[in-house]
Design a protein around this motif. Sequence first.
Motif, mmCIF file in Angstrom:
data_model
loop_
_atom_site.group_PDB
_atom_site.id
_atom_site.type_symbol
_atom_site.label_atom_id
_atom_site.label_comp_id
_atom_site.label_asym_id
_atom_site.label_seq_id
_atom_site.Cartn_x
_atom_site.Cartn_y
_atom_site.Cartn_z
ATOM 1 N N ILE A 153 -6.473 17.616 22.087
ATOM 2 C CA ILE A 153 -5.835 17.053 20.890
ATOM 3 C C ILE A 153 -4.506 16.387 21.243
ATOM 4 O O ILE A 153 -4.207 15.269 20.800
ATOM 5 N N LEU A 154 -3.702 17.070 22.058
ATOM 6 C CA LEU A 154 -2.401 16.508 22.434
ATOM 7 C C LEU A 154 -2.557 15.210 23.222
ATOM 8 O O LEU A 154 -1.818 14.246 23.007
ATOM 9 N N SER A 155 -3.523 15.177 24.143
ATOM 10 C CA SER A 155 -3.721 13.965 24.940
ATOM 11 C C SER A 155 -4.306 12.842 24.097
ATOM 12 O O SER A 155 -4.024 11.658 24.348
ATOM 13 N N TYR A 156 -5.109 13.196 23.082
ATOM 14 C CA TYR A 156 -5.637 12.168 22.181
ATOM 15 C C TYR A 156 -4.490 11.487 21.437
ATOM 16 O O TYR A 156 -4.430 10.254 21.330
ATOM 17 N N VAL A 157 -3.564 12.306 20.925
ATOM 18 C CA VAL A 157 -2.398 11.756 20.229
ATOM 19 C C VAL A 157 -1.525 10.946 21.195
ATOM 20 O O VAL A 157 -1.042 9.859 20.864
ATOM 21 N N PHE A 158 -1.362 11.471 22.400
ATOM 22 C CA PHE A 158 -0.570 10.770 23.405
ATOM 23 C C PHE A 158 -1.193 9.414 23.747
ATOM 24 O O PHE A 158 -0.493 8.408 23.860
ATOM 25 N N GLY A 159 -2.521 9.407 23.902
ATOM 26 C CA GLY A 159 -3.207 8.157 24.201
ATOM 27 C C GLY A 159 -3.138 7.159 23.064
ATOM 28 O O GLY A 159 -3.167 5.940 23.291
ATOM 29 N N TYR A 160 -3.043 7.651 21.854
ATOM 30 C CA TYR A 160 -2.939 6.762 20.694
ATOM 31 C C TYR A 160 -1.608 6.004 20.714
ATOM 32 O O TYR A 160 -1.561 4.806 20.406
ATOM 33 N N PHE A 161 -0.542 6.700 21.060
ATOM 34 C CA PHE A 161 0.785 6.071 21.056
ATOM 35 C C PHE A 161 1.090 5.342 22.374
ATOM 36 O O PHE A 161 1.913 4.433 22.406
ATOM 37 N N TYR A 162 0.413 5.743 23.453
ATOM 38 C CA TYR A 162 0.632 5.101 24.755
ATOM 39 C C TYR A 162 -0.730 4.704 25.355
ATOM 40 O O TYR A 162 -1.226 5.335 26.288
ATOM 41 N N PRO A 163 -1.374 3.683 24.814
ATOM 42 C CA PRO A 163 -2.719 3.303 25.249
ATOM 43 C C PRO A 163 -2.784 2.841 26.701
ATOM 44 O O PRO A 163 -3.846 2.884 27.326
ATOM 45 N N GLU A 164 -1.659 2.398 27.263
ATOM 46 C CA GLU A 164 -1.678 1.908 28.637
ATOM 47 C C GLU A 164 -1.946 3.015 29.648
ATOM 48 O O GLU A 164 -2.275 2.738 30.807
ATOM 49 N N VAL A 165 -1.848 4.292 29.207
ATOM 50 C CA VAL A 165 -2.070 5.394 30.142
ATOM 51 C C VAL A 165 -3.510 5.432 30.619
ATOM 52 O O VAL A 165 -3.809 5.874 31.724
ATOM 53 N N PHE A 166 -4.446 4.928 29.789
ATOM 54 C CA PHE A 166 -5.856 4.933 30.188
ATOM 55 C C PHE A 166 -6.081 4.033 31.393
ATOM 56 O O PHE A 166 -6.698 4.428 32.368
ATOM 57 N N GLU A 167 -5.590 2.803 31.316
ATOM 58 C CA GLU A 167 -5.758 1.886 32.442
ATOM 59 C C GLU A 167 -5.038 2.390 33.684
ATOM 60 O O GLU A 167 -5.466 2.149 34.815
ATOM 61 N N PHE A 168 -3.952 3.114 33.484
ATOM 62 C CA PHE A 168 -3.185 3.617 34.622
ATOM 63 C C PHE A 168 -3.905 4.767 35.335
ATOM 64 O O PHE A 168 -3.891 4.860 36.569
ATOM 65 N N LEU A 169 -4.576 5.620 34.558
ATOM 66 C CA LEU A 169 -5.180 6.823 35.136
ATOM 67 C C LEU A 169 -6.635 6.645 35.542
ATOM 68 O O LEU A 169 -7.109 7.324 36.449
#
Length: 316
Positions: A153-169
């Motif tokens: 849940i926390l990472s889902y919220v984090f990914g919502y506000f910082y979508p660039e983390v997906f491409e980075f990881l």
Amino acid sequence: MKNCQETEPEFKGFIDFDYSIGIKAVAPQSSALRFLSRVSGPLFWTFFLFMIFIFVCYAAYFVFIAFSPIYPQFFSSILKTFSSLPTPILIVVSALIASHLSIAVFLAFLNFAVSFADFYLSGKSLKTHLLSLLSPVTKPVFWITVVFLAALILSYVFGYFYPEVFEFLFNFGGLPEDGSISVMFYIFFNNTRIVFLLIFLGFLFGFLPVSIILVNGFTVGIVAEYTIKEEGLLFLLTGLLPHGIVEIPVILLGAGVGYYSGVLASRTLMKRISFASFKQSFIDGTWIFFLIAVPLLFIAAVIEVYVTSPLLGVIW
């Protein structure tokens, strides 16, 4: 006749009573129990110490990766010292490191085989025995599941506000090839390796199971947020549920078993329980791994390649 009936339970499992020829001894069973008693201890210690060796190797590897750029000269001198060891020692250590997982699984299987033979000779119910193995880990599995969901849940919220983390990881190479046996076995062996380490390295006070579950929960949450945004909820559910409904509970079970082993290890060090209790829980882990985790992970791998991937191909 009355005397025979009264004394029969005393020898149950060691004699048979045939009313046509009288009592016949079953000495091989008694010999087998004595043999199992002799080999169970050395097998356990061999397996346990080898898992400690694996942990030391993993810890040294991660320390090297993390700190070698900071202290290059220090780690360079360590590598030179290691390479200066006698060639036979280097060959043995290198072989152990290269084949560590295969050796560990083989040692785990030997411990399971001895424990299973002892169980078989006891004449107990397999269903009852498996339930008794799962009963102590229900609470650890529950809390591991809570940790997983919280991280998700926390990472889902984090990914919502910082979508660039997906491409980075993440950098995916596409979907598995439909009907690919090699991909199926790759997925199976990879998940089996993870669950094996969760169960049998959990004795280190539960640190590894909790850490891996946190990472997995964070990963699933980030991927879920990105997938829903880009492809929709249906795509996520199709790509996750068919195999995930089997795979995820098995991983949580493995983490729960490992965490429970860590709890018992800490209680053993504090002398609140005997070492025999910890040893038994370690052996019980081999039952859960071979009789529950391995079959279910194989089923999950088959579903992922032969069901999930084709379904995604239809939707995508």
